[in-house]
Enzyme design. Structure first.
Site, PDB file in Angstrom:
ATOM      1  N   ARG A 193       0.887  -1.260  -0.034  1.00 54.46           N
ATOM      2  CA  ARG A 193      -0.141  -0.325  -0.146  1.00 54.46           C
ATOM      3  C   ARG A 193       0.989   1.108  -0.013  1.00 54.46           C
ATOM      4  NH1 ARG A 193      -4.946  -0.185   1.751  1.00 54.46           N
ATOM      5  NH2 ARG A 193      -4.558  -1.814   3.553  1.00 54.46           N
ATOM      6  N   TYR A 194       1.988   1.412   0.756  1.00 54.37           N
ATOM      7  CA  TYR A 194       2.845   2.415   0.866  1.00 54.37           C
ATOM      8  C   TYR A 194       4.091   2.067  -0.055  1.00 54.37           C
ATOM      9  CZ  TYR A 194      -0.122   2.663   4.775  1.00 54.37           C
ATOM     10  OH  TYR A 194      -1.138   2.700   5.907  1.00 54.37           O
TER      11      TYR A 194
ATOM     12  N   ARG B  66       7.151   0.185   2.085  1.00 51.89           N
ATOM     13  CA  ARG B  66       6.779  -1.211   2.841  1.00 51.89           C
ATOM     14  C   ARG B  66       5.840  -1.915   2.210  1.00 51.89           C
ATOM     15  NH1 ARG B  66       4.184   3.370   6.690  1.00 51.89           N
ATOM     16  NH2 ARG B  66       4.742   4.389   4.573  1.00 51.89           N
TER      17      ARG B  66
ATOM     18  N   CYS C 286      -2.669 -19.124  14.270  1.00 57.89           N
ATOM     19  CA  CYS C 286      -2.197 -18.433  15.499  1.00 57.89           C
ATOM     20  C   CYS C 286      -2.307 -19.277  16.589  1.00 57.89           C
ATOM     21  CB  CYS C 286      -3.007 -17.188  15.765  1.00 57.89           C
ATOM     22  SG  CYS C 286      -3.020 -16.026  14.059  1.00 57.89           S
TER      23      CYS C 286
ATOM     24  N   CYS D 283      -7.706 -14.208  18.225  1.00 52.91           N
ATOM     25  CA  CYS D 283      -8.314 -12.890  18.882  1.00 52.91           C
ATOM     26  C   CYS D 283      -9.581 -12.520  18.198  1.00 52.91           C
ATOM     27  CB  CYS D 283      -7.424 -11.834  18.629  1.00 52.91           C
ATOM     28  SG  CYS D 283      -5.687 -12.317  18.958  1.00 52.91           S
TER      29      CYS D 283
ATOM     30  N   CYS E  14      -9.948  -9.744  15.593  1.00 50.06           N
ATOM     31  CA  CYS E  14      -8.830  -9.924  14.472  1.00 50.06           C
ATOM     32  C   CYS E  14      -9.401  -9.481  13.278  1.00 50.06           C
ATOM     33  CB  CYS E  14      -8.329 -11.447  14.136  1.00 50.06           C
ATOM     34  SG  CYS E  14      -7.248 -11.445  12.745  1.00 50.06           S
TER      35      CYS E  14
ATOM     36  N   ARG F 231      -8.312  -9.977  10.392  1.00 51.03           N
ATOM     37  CA  ARG F 231      -8.121 -10.692   9.447  1.00 51.03           C
ATOM     38  C   ARG F 231      -8.961 -12.022   9.349  1.00 51.03           C
ATOM     39  NH1 ARG F 231      -2.193  -9.567   8.935  1.00 51.03           N
ATOM     40  NH2 ARG F 231      -2.310  -7.492   7.991  1.00 51.03           N
TER      41      ARG F 231
ATOM     42  N   ASP G  26     -10.771  -1.980  13.769  1.00 54.84           N
ATOM     43  CA  ASP G  26     -11.280  -1.918  12.211  1.00 54.84           C
ATOM     44  C   ASP G  26     -12.696  -2.466  12.280  1.00 54.84           C
ATOM     45  OD1 ASP G  26      -9.028  -1.127  11.243  1.00 54.84           O
ATOM     46  OD2 ASP G  26      -8.128  -3.144  11.129  1.00 54.84           O
TER      47      ASP G  26
ATOM     48  N   ASP H  38      -7.105   2.865  10.665  1.00 55.63           N
ATOM     49  CA  ASP H  38      -6.649   2.228   9.360  1.00 55.63           C
ATOM     50  C   ASP H  38      -7.930   2.760   8.540  1.00 55.63           C
ATOM     51  OD1 ASP H  38      -5.157   1.154   7.484  1.00 55.63           O
ATOM     52  OD2 ASP H  38      -4.406  -0.487   8.946  1.00 55.63           O
TER      53      ASP H  38
ATOM     54  N   LYS I 162      -3.133   4.024   7.075  1.00 51.48           N
ATOM     55  CA  LYS I 162      -3.366   4.562   8.302  1.00 51.48           C
ATOM     56  C   LYS I 162      -3.375   6.235   8.580  1.00 51.48           C
ATOM     57  CE  LYS I 162      -0.758   0.681  10.298  1.00 51.48           C
ATOM     58  NZ  LYS I 162      -0.482  -0.127   8.949  1.00 51.48           N
TER      59      LYS I 162
HETATM   60  C1  LIG Z   1       0.193  -1.024   8.689  1.00 50.85           C
HETATM   61  C2  LIG Z   1       0.781  -1.341   7.412  1.00 50.85           C
HETATM   62  C3  LIG Z   1       2.230  -1.356   7.250  1.00 50.85           C
HETATM   63  C4  LIG Z   1       3.111  -0.685   8.262  1.00 50.85           C
HETATM   64  O1  LIG Z   1       2.921   0.610   8.612  1.00 50.85           O
HETATM   65  P1  LIG Z   1       3.656   1.390   9.434  1.00 50.85           P
HETATM   66  O2  LIG Z   1       2.864   2.570   9.802  1.00 50.85           O
HETATM   67  O3  LIG Z   1       5.089   1.758   8.850  1.00 50.85           O
HETATM   68  O4  LIG Z   1       3.732   0.471  10.890  1.00 50.85           O
HETATM   69  C5  LIG Z   1       2.619  -1.550   6.011  1.00 50.85           C
HETATM   70  N1  LIG Z   1       1.873  -2.047   5.158  1.00 50.85           N
HETATM   71  C6  LIG Z   1       0.489  -2.371   4.982  1.00 50.85           C
HETATM   72  C7  LIG Z   1      -0.431  -2.812   4.053  1.00 50.85           C
HETATM   73  C8  LIG Z   1       0.012  -1.872   6.392  1.00 50.85           C
HETATM   74  O5  LIG Z   1      -1.347  -1.904   6.552  1.00 50.85           O
HETATM   75  S1  SF4 Z   2      -4.916 -10.637  15.610  1.00 53.67           S
HETATM   76 FE1  SF4 Z   2      -5.541 -12.246  14.148  1.00 53.67          FE
HETATM   77  S2  SF4 Z   2      -3.650 -12.563  13.127  1.00 53.67           S
HETATM   78 FE2  SF4 Z   2      -3.115 -11.435  15.182  1.00 53.67          FE
HETATM   79  S3  SF4 Z   2      -2.531 -12.910  16.646  1.00 53.67           S
HETATM   80 FE3  SF4 Z   2      -4.819 -12.284  16.860  1.00 53.67          FE
HETATM   81  S4  SF4 Z   2      -5.912 -14.051  15.505  1.00 53.67           S
HETATM   82 FE4  SF4 Z   2      -3.727 -13.985  14.947  1.00 53.67          FE
END
Ligand SMILES: *Cc1c(COP(=O)(O)O)cnc(C)c1O
Ligand code: SF4
Length: 390
Positions: A113-114, A117, A126, A130, A133, A135, A294, A331, A338
């Site tokens: 996305r950025y 990174r 996991c 959680c 979560c 995802r 989220d 986010d 973010k």
């Molecule tokens: C959160 C995130 C990052 C890391 O972001 P930082 O602000 O540098 O911690 C990188 N890629 C994606 C897709 C993210 O969601």
């Molecule tokens: S937040 Fe989601 S990916 Fe992270 S440890 Fe918990 S269940 Fe696993």
């Protein structure tokens, strides 16, 4: 609110200390069914219904270690790990993939996305699932584990994308993979010259701190600089075992940051965040982000208003060392990325005189610097509730 002592549920009181400390034993003995959980925790009807309703979708799993931290129905550990019938609530704006991670995937297991990174998903399992979560659409589904060919495609993409300098290795929890697999993955990332920093995103220090053993840190330190992003949410998770995991990481050169998620009735008050962050800093873990939860389907009952996060930050400033104050991040749904929010402290402006309020609501005036020819400052009021791309 004091951090928690070493604890063990009575069901496991006979287990030898060395076995209890063995993360493989902890993983093998996870509690993953209603039948196994019933005798260990006095479940509420809402939890029992939650487990039944969730069967077949986002599963639950709890390590004996994490389960041993649980207390009554309002217990913050319990509310993060045991399904609740409120997870079945649907609100119109909730999404399955709120951050549009799938859309920002140039290849299936990479989110980019950025420019500098990228985020690589290496597993979907996991130790503990959680309930908040982001995802959960994928996590816990062992059948969706990334294939070798998908990882190959991701590394090909990374190798030909020189803007990427920081690679986040995430999941699921990457520490679900054996040390040898992690070692190979990190070596492969390190072989790409433009990747400067690696980040392991893991909740193991919280849910399975035994995983951070001597073999782990000695194997992975070979790939430094390796940052670790972890996810403590409450002082009830701050045990001696968790503290030892953080110290071991720091002792072996890993730079550890914490990403907490604000959760309603769990950690959405200044005293809880203060106690958590004081403990983290003492164990050389820097509070990095405090996230707004989220809008993921099934988490509406856990979400707080954005104002709660701002109120917490406002209360912490002045009370707590800057080292212990995280950035409050949202986010943006739909893939905006973010943004960070700060409490508004500018009260008024008269010419160059800017009046701010301090943490005790007293007012102070700062006379602004003059503009210079090559100043990068824009004319006008500093945006104290500024947002900048993360
Ligand atoms: C959160 C995130 C990052 C890391 O972001 P930082 O602000 O540098 O911690 C990188 N890629 C994606 C897709 C993210 O969601
Ligand atoms: S937040 Fe989601 S990916 Fe992270 S440890 Fe918990 S269940 Fe696993």
């Amino acid at each position: 609110m004091t951090p928690t002592q070493r604890r063990r549920h009575s069901a496991w009181s006979e287990i030898p200390a060395a076995t209890w400390a063995d993360w493989r034993w902890q993983l093998r003995n996870r509690v993953t069914t209603l039948e196994a959980l019933e005798p260990l925790v006095e479940l509420t009807p809402e939890e029992r219904e939650g487990i039944r309703a969730r069967r077949g979708s986002f599963p639950f799993a709890i390590t004996p270690y994490y389960l041993s931290l649980m207390e009554g129905p309002d217990c913050p550990v319990r509310r993060q790990a045991i399904p609740h019938i409120d997870e079945m609530q649907r609100v119109p704006w909730d999404m399955v993939d709120p951050l549009a991670e799938e859309e920002h995937s140039p290849v299936s297991v990479l989110s980019h996305r950025y420019p500098d990174r990228a985020l690589l998903y290496v597993t979907h399992t996991c130790p503990v699932y959680c309930r908040h979560c982001t995802r959960q659409r994928k996590v816990g589904d062992a059948s969706s584990a990334p294939a070798r060919s998908e990882l190959d495609a991701a590394f090909d993409y990374l190798a030909r994308t020189p803007s990427v300098r920081d690679l986040l290795i995430s999941g699921g929890d990457p520490l679900s993979l054996p040390d040898a697999r992690l070692d190979a993955l990190l070596a492969r990332a390190r072989a790409i010259e433009h990747i400067e920093v690696l980040r392991l995103c893991t909740r193991n220090p919280v849910t399975l701190p035994q995983r951070i053993d001597q073999a782990f840190v000695e194997t992975l330190r070979a790939h430094h600089p390796v940052y670790v992003s972890t996810h403590f949410n409450h002082p009830a998770e701050c045990t001696p075992e968790a503290g030892e995991a953080l110290e071991r990481l720091a002792d072996h050169g890993f730079n550890v940051g914490n990403q907490m998620v604000l959760l309603r009735g769990i950690n959405d008050d200044p005293a809880t965040v203060e106690a958590l962050n004081r403990w983290l800093v003492r164990h050389r873990c820097r509070p990095y982000y405090m996230f707004q939860c989220d809008p993921v389907e099934g988490t509406a009952h856990l979400r707080t208003p954005v104002s709660a996060g701002l109120r917490i930050l406002d209360a912490l400033r002045g009370q707590l060392s800057g080292l212990a104050i995280p950035q409050f991040a949202v986010d943006l749904p739909g893939g905006g990325g973010k943004i960070t929010l700060t409490p508004d402290r500018l009260v008024r402006r008269a010419g160059r005189a800017l009046t701010f309020r301090d943490h005790q609501d007293r007012e102070f005036t700062y006379v602004d610097g003059a503009q210079s020819e090559n100043s990068c400052a824009e004319e006008g009021v500093p945006r104290s509730a500024h947002s900048k791309p993360a």
